[in-house]
Write a protein that holds these residues in place. Structure first.
Motif, short mmCIF file in Angstrom:
data_model
loop_
_atom_site.label_atom_id
_atom_site.label_comp_id
_atom_site.label_asym_id
_atom_site.label_seq_id
_atom_site.Cartn_x
_atom_site.Cartn_y
_atom_site.Cartn_z
N LYS A 30 -6.74 -0.82 -40.16
CA LYS A 30 -7.65 -1.10 -39.05
C LYS A 30 -7.15 -2.26 -38.20
O LYS A 30 -6.45 -3.14 -38.68
CB LYS A 30 -9.04 -1.44 -39.59
N ASN A 31 -7.53 -2.23 -36.93
CA ASN A 31 -7.24 -3.34 -36.03
C ASN A 31 -8.40 -4.32 -36.10
O ASN A 31 -9.44 -4.12 -35.49
CB ASN A 31 -7.04 -2.84 -34.59
N ASN A 32 -8.19 -5.39 -36.88
CA ASN A 32 -9.25 -6.38 -37.05
C ASN A 32 -9.07 -7.59 -36.14
O ASN A 32 -9.75 -8.60 -36.30
CB ASN A 32 -9.28 -6.85 -38.51
N ASN A 33 -8.12 -7.48 -35.19
CA ASN A 33 -7.84 -8.60 -34.28
C ASN A 33 -7.56 -9.88 -35.05
O ASN A 33 -8.03 -10.97 -34.69
CB ASN A 33 -9.01 -8.81 -33.30
N ASN A 35 -4.44 -11.85 -37.77
CA ASN A 35 -3.16 -11.83 -38.47
C ASN A 35 -3.22 -12.66 -39.75
O ASN A 35 -2.18 -13.04 -40.29
CB ASN A 35 -2.05 -12.38 -37.56
#
Length: 204
Positions: A30-33, A35
């Protein structure tokens, strides 16, 4: 492989049965914004027939599972803290490698990486500047982890045993616990996805 016996065949049958009923399992990225890098470290003390412990860890980037490992330790640990600490050393090495890979991709990591552990004795050894006589046999691991902690590259927060995701890599679990950890690792049925629970929720 050089001396197979019936218990080995039984273990293979169990693995094949699991794979047969799980052809649609996959890891959901998923793109959880984010890093943020973190890892879960665990060890099953003297769990093998030869009394050697098993190291298990998993690491996440932005809440997504990226690496995992389960391996028997090379030596017999004389305490659960020693077994856990050896596992922490392996996890710290993996986290450091991931940080370097991200740096090569021009993705800097400014915050300390979290390495979750459920053994307070091992955590105290990592943060205690005093080197105890009883820990000299794990001196290299001690210096390696302590250096990372003092440099604020890695933090070692405590995690409850029931929330220790690396448990799945070190020992057999009851079905309910197994399924719970599998969901938190991001493993889903790709034909019928269920996105409940994630490591992102556990690290906030």
């Amino acid at each position: 492989m050089h001396a197979p016996r019936k218990p080995h065949l039984d273990a293979i049958d169990r693995i094949l049965r699991y794979l047969k009923k799980s052809p649609d399992k996959g890891i959901w990225m998923k793109n959880n914004n984010s890093n943020d890098v973190c890892g879960y470290s665990d060890a099953d003390w003297a769990g093998s027939f030869d009394r050697k412990s098993t190291t298990g860890y998993c690491t996440f980037v932005g809440g997504n599972l990226v690496t995992w490992k389960s391996k028997k330790q090379n030596v017999v640990a004389r305490s659960s803290a020693e077994a856990e600490y050896r596992a922490m050393a392996s996890t710290a090495s993996e986290l450091t490698w991931i940080k370097q890979v991200l740096k090569d991709l021009h993705i800097p990591i400014h915050e300390p990486m979290k390495m979750f552990c459920d053994n307070n004795s091992a955590r105290h050894i990592a943060s205690n500047p005093v080197f105890h006589e009883r820990t000299k046999h794990i001196e290299v691991d001690c210096h390696y982890i302590r250096e990372k902690v003092q440099a604020k590259e890695i933090e070692t927060p405590y995690v409850k045993s029931e929330d220790q995701l690396a448990d799945i890599f070190t020992k057999g679990l009851i079905p309910k616990t197994f399924e719970n950890i599998v969901h938190k690792l991001g493993l889903i049925d790709i034909y019928n996805p269920s996105l409940r629970g994630s490591v992102e929720n556990k690290t906030r």
